[in-house]
Design a protein around this motif. Structure first.
Motif, PDB file in Angstrom:
ATOM      1  N   ALA A 382       0.831  -1.207   0.000  1.00 30.58           N
ATOM      2  CA  ALA A 382       0.000   0.000   0.000  1.00 30.58           C
ATOM      3  C   ALA A 382       0.865   1.257   0.000  1.00 30.58           C
ATOM      4  CB  ALA A 382      -0.927  -0.013   1.209  1.00 30.58           C
ATOM      5  N   LEU A 383       1.954   1.217   0.753  1.00 30.01           N
ATOM      6  CA  LEU A 383       2.862   2.362   0.824  1.00 30.01           C
ATOM      7  C   LEU A 383       3.470   2.664  -0.543  1.00 30.01           C
ATOM      8  CD1 LEU A 383       4.517   4.269   2.895  1.00 30.01           C
ATOM      9  CD2 LEU A 383       6.321   2.547   2.572  1.00 30.01           C
ATOM     10  N   LEU A 384       3.969   1.638  -1.194  1.00 33.24           N
ATOM     11  CA  LEU A 384       4.599   1.827  -2.501  1.00 33.24           C
ATOM     12  C   LEU A 384       3.610   2.379  -3.524  1.00 33.24           C
ATOM     13  CD1 LEU A 384       6.742  -1.434  -2.578  1.00 33.24           C
ATOM     14  CD2 LEU A 384       7.631   0.899  -2.495  1.00 33.24           C
ATOM     15  N   ARG A 385       2.410   1.854  -3.488  1.00 37.86           N
ATOM     16  CA  ARG A 385       1.395   2.331  -4.437  1.00 37.86           C
ATOM     17  C   ARG A 385       1.065   3.805  -4.169  1.00 37.86           C
ATOM     18  NH1 ARG A 385      -1.799  -1.592  -3.833  1.00 37.86           N
ATOM     19  NH2 ARG A 385      -1.005  -2.818  -5.568  1.00 37.86           N
ATOM     20  N   ARG A 386       0.997   4.163  -2.901  1.00 35.25           N
ATOM     21  CA  ARG A 386       0.673   5.540  -2.559  1.00 35.25           C
ATOM     22  C   ARG A 386       1.744   6.511  -3.063  1.00 35.25           C
ATOM     23  NH1 ARG A 386       1.158   6.952   3.419  1.00 35.25           N
ATOM     24  NH2 ARG A 386       0.542   4.760   3.532  1.00 35.25           N
ATOM     25  N   PHE A 387       3.001   6.060  -3.111  1.00 36.09           N
ATOM     26  CA  PHE A 387       4.085   6.925  -3.585  1.00 36.09           C
ATOM     27  C   PHE A 387       4.383   6.728  -5.072  1.00 36.09           C
ATOM     28  CE2 PHE A 387       4.775   7.382   0.950  1.00 36.09           C
ATOM     29  CZ  PHE A 387       5.162   8.712   1.061  1.00 36.09           C
ATOM     30  N   GLY A 388       3.461   6.096  -5.781  1.00 40.75           N
ATOM     31  CA  GLY A 388       3.551   6.063  -7.234  1.00 40.75           C
ATOM     32  C   GLY A 388       4.257   4.879  -7.841  1.00 40.75           C
ATOM     33  N   ALA A 389       4.671   3.914  -7.047  1.00 45.54           N
ATOM     34  CA  ALA A 389       5.339   2.735  -7.605  1.00 45.54           C
ATOM     35  C   ALA A 389       4.306   1.734  -8.107  1.00 45.54           C
ATOM     36  CB  ALA A 389       6.220   2.081  -6.546  1.00 45.54           C
ATOM     37  N   ALA A 390       4.561   1.162  -9.261  1.00 44.60           N
ATOM     38  CA  ALA A 390       3.671   0.142  -9.827  1.00 44.60           C
ATOM     39  C   ALA A 390       4.029  -1.207  -9.223  1.00 44.60           C
ATOM     40  CB  ALA A 390       3.802   0.103 -11.341  1.00 44.60           C
ATOM     41  N   VAL A 391       3.138  -1.772  -8.416  1.00 44.78           N
ATOM     42  CA  VAL A 391       3.391  -3.057  -7.772  1.00 44.78           C
ATOM     43  C   VAL A 391       2.214  -3.989  -8.019  1.00 44.78           C
ATOM     44  CG1 VAL A 391       4.901  -2.132  -5.986  1.00 44.78           C
ATOM     45  CG2 VAL A 391       2.460  -2.184  -5.592  1.00 44.78           C
ATOM     46  N   PRO A 392       2.469  -5.286  -8.159  1.00 42.51           N
ATOM     47  CA  PRO A 392       1.374  -6.246  -8.384  1.00 42.51           C
ATOM     48  C   PRO A 392       0.435  -6.298  -7.179  1.00 42.51           C
ATOM     49  CG  PRO A 392       3.521  -7.236  -8.882  1.00 42.51           C
ATOM     50  CD  PRO A 392       3.793  -5.938  -8.175  1.00 42.51           C
ATOM     51  N   VAL A 393      -0.846  -6.302  -7.432  1.00 44.54           N
ATOM     52  CA  VAL A 393      -1.838  -6.366  -6.352  1.00 44.54           C
ATOM     53  C   VAL A 393      -1.722  -7.715  -5.643  1.00 44.54           C
ATOM     54  CG1 VAL A 393      -4.284  -6.319  -5.767  1.00 44.54           C
ATOM     55  CG2 VAL A 393      -3.400  -4.806  -7.554  1.00 44.54           C
ATOM     56  N   GLY A 394      -1.446  -7.665  -4.347  1.00 47.25           N
ATOM     57  CA  GLY A 394      -1.340  -8.896  -3.561  1.00 47.25           C
ATOM     58  C   GLY A 394      -0.106  -9.718  -3.849  1.00 47.25           C
ATOM     59  N   GLY A 395       0.802  -9.191  -4.683  1.00 47.45           N
ATOM     60  CA  GLY A 395       1.963  -9.984  -5.099  1.00 47.45           C
ATOM     61  C   GLY A 395       2.879 -10.369  -3.953  1.00 47.45           C
ATOM     62  N   GLY A 396       3.077  -9.471  -3.008  1.00 49.65           N
ATOM     63  CA  GLY A 396       3.973  -9.766  -1.902  1.00 49.65           C
ATOM     64  C   GLY A 396       3.405 -10.783  -0.940  1.00 49.65           C
ATOM     65  N   VAL A 397       2.151 -10.558  -0.544  1.00 46.57           N
ATOM     66  CA  VAL A 397       1.515 -11.460   0.415  1.00 46.57           C
ATOM     67  C   VAL A 397       1.375 -12.861  -0.162  1.00 46.57           C
ATOM     68  CG1 VAL A 397      -0.652 -11.940   1.608  1.00 46.57           C
ATOM     69  CG2 VAL A 397       0.326  -9.642   1.695  1.00 46.57           C
ATOM     70  N   GLU A 398       0.980 -12.954  -1.415  1.00 47.47           N
ATOM     71  CA  GLU A 398       0.784 -14.282  -2.015  1.00 47.47           C
ATOM     72  C   GLU A 398       2.095 -15.043  -2.152  1.00 47.47           C
ATOM     73  OE1 GLU A 398      -1.930 -16.118  -2.632  1.00 47.47           O
ATOM     74  OE2 GLU A 398      -2.833 -14.497  -1.473  1.00 47.47           O
ATOM     75  N   ALA A 399       3.147 -14.337  -2.548  1.00 50.95           N
ATOM     76  CA  ALA A 399       4.442 -15.009  -2.686  1.00 50.95           C
ATOM     77  C   ALA A 399       4.944 -15.506  -1.332  1.00 50.95           C
ATOM     78  CB  ALA A 399       5.453 -14.056  -3.307  1.00 50.95           C
ATOM     79  N   ALA A 400       4.769 -14.700  -0.294  1.00 49.69           N
ATOM     80  CA  ALA A 400       5.182 -15.114   1.037  1.00 49.69           C
ATOM     81  C   ALA A 400       4.319 -16.259   1.550  1.00 49.69           C
ATOM     82  CB  ALA A 400       5.115 -13.928   2.008  1.00 49.69           C
ATOM     83  N   ARG A 401       3.019 -16.167   1.276  1.00 53.92           N
ATOM     84  CA  ARG A 401       2.111 -17.234   1.712  1.00 53.92           C
ATOM     85  C   ARG A 401       2.499 -18.568   1.104  1.00 53.92           C
ATOM     86  NH1 ARG A 401      -1.077 -15.912   5.714  1.00 53.92           N
ATOM     87  NH2 ARG A 401      -2.267 -14.328   4.572  1.00 53.92           N
ATOM     88  N   ASP A 402       2.936 -18.559  -0.144  1.00 53.22           N
ATOM     89  CA  ASP A 402       3.357 -19.800  -0.815  1.00 53.22           C
ATOM     90  C   ASP A 402       4.544 -20.435  -0.081  1.00 53.22           C
ATOM     91  OD1 ASP A 402       1.389 -19.655  -2.740  1.00 53.22           O
ATOM     92  OD2 ASP A 402       2.697 -18.763  -4.261  1.00 53.22           O
ATOM     93  N   VAL A 403       5.441 -19.599   0.430  1.00 55.41           N
ATOM     94  CA  VAL A 403       6.586 -20.131   1.183  1.00 55.41           C
ATOM     95  C   VAL A 403       6.106 -20.839   2.440  1.00 55.41           C
ATOM     96  CG1 VAL A 403       8.640 -19.511   2.509  1.00 55.41           C
ATOM     97  CG2 VAL A 403       8.214 -18.428   0.285  1.00 55.41           C
ATOM     98  N   TYR A 404       5.179 -20.222   3.157  1.00 58.58           N
ATOM     99  CA  TYR A 404       4.663 -20.839   4.377  1.00 58.58           C
ATOM    100  C   TYR A 404       3.848 -22.097   4.063  1.00 58.58           C
ATOM    101  CZ  TYR A 404       6.305 -17.436   7.782  1.00 58.58           C
ATOM    102  OH  TYR A 404       7.099 -16.687   8.607  1.00 58.58           O
ATOM    103  N   ARG A 405       3.119 -22.086   2.966  1.00 57.32           N
ATOM    104  CA  ARG A 405       2.340 -23.287   2.606  1.00 57.32           C
ATOM    105  C   ARG A 405       3.251 -24.485   2.331  1.00 57.32           C
ATOM    106  NH1 ARG A 405      -0.903 -19.698  -1.159  1.00 57.32           N
ATOM    107  NH2 ARG A 405      -2.795 -19.117  -0.011  1.00 57.32           N
ATOM    108  N   SER A 406       4.403 -24.198   1.747  1.00 54.27           N
ATOM    109  CA  SER A 406       5.294 -25.315   1.368  1.00 54.27           C
ATOM    110  C   SER A 406       6.306 -25.659   2.450  1.00 54.27           C
ATOM    111  CB  SER A 406       6.045 -24.951   0.081  1.00 54.27           C
ATOM    112  OG  SER A 406       6.835 -23.787   0.265  1.00 54.27           O
ATOM    113  N   ALA A 407       6.341 -24.883   3.545  1.00 58.18           N
ATOM    114  CA  ALA A 407       7.333 -25.119   4.605  1.00 58.18           C
ATOM    115  C   ALA A 407       7.024 -26.392   5.384  1.00 58.18           C
ATOM    116  CB  ALA A 407       7.364 -23.926   5.541  1.00 58.18           C
TER     117      ALA A 407
END
Length: 407
Positions: A382-407
Motif C-alpha cells: 500500500a505504501l509503494l502504491r501511494r508513492f507512485g510505484a507500480a506493484v502487483p496487487v497482492g503480489g507480496g503477500v501471495e508469494a510469502a504465503r506460498d513459502v509458508y504453505r510449502s514449509a
C-alpha cells in the motif's frame, strides 16, 4: 517544571534490522523483583545463565557469560582484553561493522590491517588465508552477519585456518546469533560476542560472550602481568588492559566461583538474557534457526513478488534481514517515516554507500513469524502504491504465503 506521566510507548511492529520487539516472557522477566548482588538466588541465576548460553553458542567453554552493556560493550571487552598494543589485528571488512571492529582495535593500540570486498559480497576463504599469511596477525576479527549489507560471512572453515597459522579467531555475531547457524566449538572460535536485540528477541543492554581456553589463557596472562606492575613506566605496562570496566580478566573473576566484586550486575538485564536463552532452547536451537530461515525466505519472496530488487548476494544473505532497492521516484526516508507514523511498522534505512538506496527489512526474534511477515508486506504494498510505484496487487503477500504453505 511539568512532571510527565508514566512511560507509554506507542505500539510498534519492529521489522527493521534491530532492535526488535522482545518476547513477552522476556519483558515479564525484566519486571521480576530485584535481589542483592550476592544473594544466593542472584549467583544461582548467573550460573544458570552461563549454562544456557553454552547451549546457545554450541560450546562447552567455561568462560561463557554476559558483559553488561550493549553488543558493542561485548565487542570492546573482547578486543581490548585480547589485543596488546602493537599486536597485528586483521579485519576483513564487508560492511559497516567491520569498520567498527577495526576502529576498536586501533583504540586498543593494535597495528590494524584490513581487507575489503564490495558491500553485498562476502570473503572467500582463500582471500582470508592470503591476508593471514601476508599480515601474520595475532587476532582475526570478523563479523558473521553484518546488518548494514545483510550478508552472512561463512565461518565454518576459518577456525581451522586460524589454528594452522597460530591466530586467535574472534567473531561478532550480534546480528546473526540465534537466527543463523553458529557453532562456536565446531568452527574453532576463540571468542564470540553478541547482543540480545536481534534474533535472541530481547532488549539491547546485555552482551553474551564466550571464550575458548586459549583465549582465557591470553586474558589471564595479561592479568598476571598487570598484577606485577609496580612503578609507572614499567615496560610491562604495555600489557595492561586499558579499560577497567571491559577487562575480561576481572570480569571472569566476577563470574567465576569466587564471585570477586567487579561491578554491580545489571539484574533486570540478567533476567532478560536468561529468558532469551531459555526461550530459544525450549523451542530448540535448530527449530528457532529454521523459523528464522522460513520467515526470511517468505519476506524475500514477498519483496520480490512486489517487484523490488534485492541488494547483494542472495546466496549469502542472513536469514533474518533483507535489503531492497528503493524504487525510483519513491522518497525513501519520507516513505519509511509514513509507514511508521501511519501503520506503526518500522523498517530500516542503511549506512554509507547504501544510505537512501535501500530499505532493510528484518524478520527476527519474536517477529520471525507469519503474521508479522504478512502484515508488513501488505502495508509495504500500500505504501509503494501511494508513492507512485507500480506493484502487483497482492503480489507480496501471495508469494510469502506460498513459502509458508510449502514449509
Amino acid at each position: 517544571m511539568t512532571i510527565p506521566g508514566p512511560i507509554s510507548p506507542p505500539p510498534r511492529l519492529l521489522m527493521g534490522p534491530g532492535p526488535i520487539g522482545a518476547y513477552p516472557s522476556v519483558l515479564e522477566a525484566m519486571s521480576a523483583p530485584l535481589v542483592g548482588q550476592y544473594d544466593p538466588f542472584m549467583t544461582a541465576t548467573m550460573t544458570e545463565t552461563q549454562e544456557l548460553y553454552r547451549g546457545v553458542w554450541a560450546t562447552t567453554n567455561d568462560a561463557t557469560l554476559l558483559i553488561d552493556g550493549t553488543s558493542r560493550a561485548g565487542i570492546e571487552a573482547a578486543i581490548v582484553s585480547l589485543v596488546r598494543p602493537g599486536d597485528r589485528v586483521l579485519v576483513p571488512i564487508f560492511g559497516r561493522f567491520g569498520h567498527l571492529l577495526a576502529e576498536i582495535a586501533e583504540r586498543a593500540l593494535a597495528e590494524v590491517h584490513t581487507i575489503e570486498v564490495p558491500w553485498g559480497q562476502v570473503f572467500p576463504v582463500s582471500a582470508i588465508e592470503e591476508a593471514i599469511v601476508r599480515v601474520q596477525p595475532t587476532l582475526l576479527a570478523l563479523v558473521q552477519g553484518d546488518t548494514s549489507t545483510t550478508m552472512n560471512q561463512p565461518l565454518d572453515e576459518i577456525g581451522a585456518l586460524c589454528e594452522r597459522h597460530g591466530v586467535l579467531f574472534y567473531s561478532d555475531a550480534t546480528a546473526s546469533l540465534g537466527g543463523n547457524a553458529f557453532e562456536a566449538d565446531a568452527w574453532g572460535l576463540d571468542a564470540a560476542t553478541a547482543g540480545l536485540q536481534k534474533c535472541l528477541g530481547g532488549p539491547s543492554g546485555s552482551s553474551p560472550i564466550t571464550l575458548s581456553p586459549r583465549a582465557v589463557e591470553v586474558v589471564q596472562a595479561r592479568k598476571k602481568i598487570e598484577a606485577g606492575i609496580r612503578e609507572p613506566g614499567d615496560p610491562s605496562a604495555r600489557d595492561f588492559v586499558r579499560s577497567n570496566y571491559f577487562d575480561l580478566g576481572m570480569i571472569l573473576d566476577y563470574w567465576g566461583p569466587r564471585r570477586l566484586n567487579h561491578h554491580t550486575e545489571a539484574t533486570s538485564m540478567l533476567y532478560a538474557a536468561r529468558e532469551c536463552a531459555r526461550v530459544l532452547l525450549l523451542e530448540g536451537r535448530d527449530a528457532v534457526i529454521e523459523r528464522h530461515r522460513i520467515a526470511g525466505t517468505a519476506m524475500l519472496a514477498g519483496v520480490q513478488g512486489l517487484g523490488l530488487t534485492v541488494f547483494g548476494d542472495i546466496a549469502h544473505k542472513m536469514n533474518n534481514v533483507v535489503a531492497v532497492e528503493i524504487p525510483e521516484g519513491v522518497p525513501g526516508d519520507i516513505a519509511r517515516a509514513a509507514l511508521l507514523e501511519e501503520d506503526g511498522i518500522e523498517i530500516g534505512t542503511s549506512f554509507g554507500p547504501l544510505h537512501g538506496r535501500v530499505w532493510r527489512i528484518g524478520t527476527m526474534g519474536y517477529n520471525a513469524r507469519e503474521d508479522a511477515v504478512m502484515t508488513t508486506l501488505a502495508a509495504l504494498e500500500a505504501l509503494l502504491r501511494r508513492f507512485g510505484a507500480a506493484v502487483p496487487v497482492g503480489g507480496g503477500v501471495e508469494a510469502a504465503r506460498d513459502v509458508y504453505r510449502s514449509a
